[in-house]
Design a protein around this motif. Structure first.
Motif, mmCIF file in Angstrom:
data_model
loop_
_atom_site.group_PDB
_atom_site.id
_atom_site.type_symbol
_atom_site.label_atom_id
_atom_site.label_comp_id
_atom_site.label_asym_id
_atom_site.label_seq_id
_atom_site.Cartn_x
_atom_site.Cartn_y
_atom_site.Cartn_z
ATOM 1 N N ALA A 170 -2.700 -7.568 6.330
ATOM 2 C CA ALA A 170 -2.851 -7.517 5.133
ATOM 3 C C ALA A 170 -2.903 -6.067 4.604
ATOM 4 O O ALA A 170 -3.400 -5.266 5.526
ATOM 5 N N ASP A 171 -2.630 -5.762 3.320
ATOM 6 C CA ASP A 171 -3.262 -4.695 2.587
ATOM 7 C C ASP A 171 -2.786 -3.386 3.462
ATOM 8 O O ASP A 171 -3.647 -2.618 3.601
ATOM 9 N N TRP A 172 -1.527 -3.147 3.768
ATOM 10 C CA TRP A 172 -1.150 -2.108 4.333
ATOM 11 C C TRP A 172 -1.320 -0.942 3.305
ATOM 12 O O TRP A 172 -1.402 0.431 3.654
ATOM 13 N N GLN A 173 -0.968 -1.223 2.081
ATOM 14 C CA GLN A 173 -1.057 -0.219 0.919
ATOM 15 C C GLN A 173 -0.272 1.001 1.320
ATOM 16 O O GLN A 173 -0.833 2.036 1.024
ATOM 17 N N LEU A 174 0.967 0.703 1.820
ATOM 18 C CA LEU A 174 1.693 1.996 1.922
ATOM 19 C C LEU A 174 2.224 2.792 0.569
ATOM 20 O O LEU A 174 2.464 2.209 -0.645
ATOM 21 N N GLY B 32 -0.084 -9.679 1.519
ATOM 22 C CA GLY B 32 -0.111 -9.041 0.269
ATOM 23 C C GLY B 32 -0.713 -7.483 0.115
ATOM 24 O O GLY B 32 -1.195 -7.286 1.240
ATOM 25 N N ASP B 33 -0.228 -6.977 -0.902
ATOM 26 C CA ASP B 33 -0.393 -5.398 -0.830
ATOM 27 C C ASP B 33 0.140 -4.770 0.198
ATOM 28 O O ASP B 33 -0.248 -3.661 0.828
ATOM 29 N N VAL B 34 1.497 -5.126 0.521
ATOM 30 C CA VAL B 34 2.005 -4.378 1.533
ATOM 31 C C VAL B 34 2.365 -2.845 0.923
ATOM 32 O O VAL B 34 2.199 -1.842 1.889
ATOM 33 N N ASN C 121 -1.687 -8.359 -5.625
ATOM 34 C CA ASN C 121 -1.771 -7.775 -6.612
ATOM 35 C C ASN C 121 -1.299 -6.287 -7.123
ATOM 36 O O ASN C 121 -1.178 -5.919 -8.111
ATOM 37 N N HIS C 122 -1.509 -5.575 -5.913
ATOM 38 C CA HIS C 122 -0.717 -4.253 -5.962
ATOM 39 C C HIS C 122 0.900 -4.341 -6.117
ATOM 40 O O HIS C 122 1.601 -3.348 -6.694
ATOM 41 N N ASP C 123 1.445 -5.286 -5.553
ATOM 42 C CA ASP C 123 3.022 -5.369 -5.350
ATOM 43 C C ASP C 123 3.464 -6.673 -5.710
ATOM 44 O O ASP C 123 4.201 -7.172 -5.103
ATOM 45 N N GLY D 170 -2.279 -16.279 1.688
ATOM 46 C CA GLY D 170 -2.737 -16.068 0.240
ATOM 47 C C GLY D 170 -3.417 -14.769 0.159
ATOM 48 O O GLY D 170 -3.444 -13.814 1.046
ATOM 49 N N HIS D 171 -3.685 -14.333 -0.916
ATOM 50 C CA HIS D 171 -4.178 -12.988 -1.406
ATOM 51 C C HIS D 171 -5.201 -13.090 -2.559
ATOM 52 O O HIS D 171 -5.047 -13.806 -3.515
ATOM 53 N N GLY D 172 -6.564 -12.526 -2.500
ATOM 54 C CA GLY D 172 -7.144 -12.538 -3.505
ATOM 55 C C GLY D 172 -8.472 -13.044 -2.982
ATOM 56 O O GLY D 172 -8.863 -12.924 -1.915
ATOM 57 N N GLY E 213 -5.185 -11.870 2.085
ATOM 58 C CA GLY E 213 -5.233 -10.507 1.823
ATOM 59 C C GLY E 213 -6.306 -10.106 0.712
ATOM 60 O O GLY E 213 -6.587 -11.123 0.022
ATOM 61 N N ASP E 214 -6.408 -8.886 0.531
ATOM 62 C CA ASP E 214 -7.448 -8.416 -0.686
ATOM 63 C C ASP E 214 -8.733 -7.536 -0.217
ATOM 64 O O ASP E 214 -8.926 -6.584 -0.577
ATOM 65 N N ARG E 215 -9.402 -8.277 0.742
ATOM 66 C CA ARG E 215 -10.667 -7.786 1.181
ATOM 67 C C ARG E 215 -10.151 -6.668 2.600
ATOM 68 O O ARG E 215 -9.722 -7.239 3.458
ATOM 69 N N HIS E 216 -10.230 -5.442 2.571
ATOM 70 C CA HIS E 216 -9.896 -4.457 3.184
ATOM 71 C C HIS E 216 -10.652 -4.446 4.601
ATOM 72 O O HIS E 216 -10.331 -3.990 5.684
ATOM 73 N N SER E 217 -12.064 -5.186 4.712
ATOM 74 C CA SER E 217 -12.752 -5.424 5.939
ATOM 75 C C SER E 217 -12.233 -6.586 6.501
ATOM 76 O O SER E 217 -12.332 -7.726 5.917
HETATM 77 MN MN LIG Z 1 -5.366 -4.259 -1.217
#
Ligand SMILES: [Mn+2]
Length: 383
Positions: free
Chosen positions: A7-11, A53-55, A86-88, A161-163, A198-202
């Protein structure tokens, strides 16, 4: 049945806090982490990858980011399912609906556009909970699972899911929080075998069957365990779930805390920084406190100036800057605190100067004076 949850690749994340030269390296590092996820999927015999999420960092990204991401994803040996977060989100400006995305989508890429069950392999279903706006105002995981019958025999079902989950959400009133107690209830009832979020980066285990894989490459110094993906096995016969975090990240964001009151403290900081490996992939926030003489401070400045060229970032964390510099020849008399305080300064200065260096009274007196100097705000000309 084995799959990889991430999750959370934040590319496309820009990371303004990094040095200018480090930013393109960091952008590339996020893509390199994705490439390693594809390799891992092949090496470990995973059937697919799901990205919760947040790819992408945002829906307004340079087209080059999408093209470069696709170039990496084209090398994936298995399907990769992308969940809008939520980012994308899948809103009117969605990147997933852009011409660039549509025109060049690699074979392996599937976007989880519909909430609810989606067959991803024979006998394997995802229950997707994509985001359609930045403020959904409801528990999207609960909505995606609503009305589902227990998983049919011989089928494996995974919630994606995401959040934030409500048990870990500092904002308890957030209507979009995922009710993890209810989700646990759904898993107990056989609606699905495992949930990945996704959502929590740890990397975080909420329950043995509810996990945040975290971001595969660090994004913030506050993250406690970033840089992993999850290799998840679900036994089709028993429904047992086994989760193994695997490290794919290469970067580190580190906070280094040090009190500096003497030359040897600066030397200790120098040793600590020298001991950090892969400096070009390491960002350091320094939390420095204490009081240094002009000469020791000059040594510190030199050290930081030299090391700054090695690290992806090396700088003081302004919020935690609590370092004072004593002017040369300072005898504390010019503190001018007034009244009893001046008298105390005189006594302390006398104690500090009178005894031998090893004398603990003298050391405490010196410490007290340095503290007074710092508290009096006489910090090297700053006001
Ligand atoms: Mn994220």
């Amino acid at each position: 049945m084995r799959f990889i949850a991430t999750a959370d690749w934040q590319l496309g994340m820009t990371a303004r806090f990094l040095d200018g030269q480090a930013r393109p390296r960091f952008l590339q590092a996020r893509l390199d982490a994705v490439r390693r996820i594809g390799e891992l999927a092949g090496d470990r015999g995973a059937q697919f990858v799901v990205v919760c999420g947040d790819v992408f960092e945002s829906n307004q990204l340079d087209r080059a980011i999408i093209s470069r991401a696709f170039e990496v994803l084209r090398g994936f040996p298995v399907p990769v399912h992308l969940l809008p977060g939520n980012h994308d989100p899948l809103d009117a400006a969605s990147l997933y609906d852009s011409a660039t995305f549509a025109a060049r989508t690699p074979e392996a890429v599937r976007v989880l556009r519909e909430p609810g069950v989606c067959e991803v392999a024979p006998g394997v279903q995802l229950v997707a909970a994509p985001w359609f706006s930045k403020r959904p105002g409801q528990d999207l995981v609960a909505r995606a699972c609503a009305g589902l019958e227990p998983t049919p025999a011989g089928t494996i079902r995974i919630v994606a899911g995401h959040g934030a989950v409500s048990s870990l959400d500092p904002d308890a009133a957030d209507p979009a929080a995922i009710d993890d107690a209810a989700l646990r209830g759904l898993l107990d009832a056989g609606i699905a075998h495992v949930a990945v979020l996704g959502d929590r980066h740890s990397t975080t285990q909420v329950d043995p069957r509810i996990w945040y894989p975290g971001t595969p490459e660090v994004t913030d110094r506050a993250e406690t365990d970033p840089g992993n993906v999850l290799v998840i096995d679900v036994d089709p016969a028993t429904g047992d779930v086994t989760v193994e975090p695997v490290r794919v990240g290469r970067w580190a964001f580190t906070v280094v805390e040090q009190t500096l009151n003497a030359a040897e403290d600066v030397a200790a900081l120098e040793r600590r920084l020298a001991a950090i490996g892969a400096k070009e992939r390491t960002a350091v926030w320094l939390r420095l406190s204490g009081t240094l003489t002009m000469a020791d401070n000059a040594r510190l400045e030199r050290l930081l100036e030299e090391d700054r060229e090695l690290f992806a970032r090396l700088d003081l964390w302004e919020r935690y800057r609590d370092l004072a510099v004593l002017p040369d020849g300072h005898d504390f008399a010019d503190l001018h605190l007034g009244g009893f305080a001046d008298q105390a300064v005189d006594e302390l200065a006398g104690m500090a100067g009178a005894a031998a260096e090893s004398d603990t009274d003298a050391e405490s007196a010196q410490g007290a004076l340095r503290l007074l100097y710092r508290l009096a705000g006489a910090a090297g000309g700053r006001s």
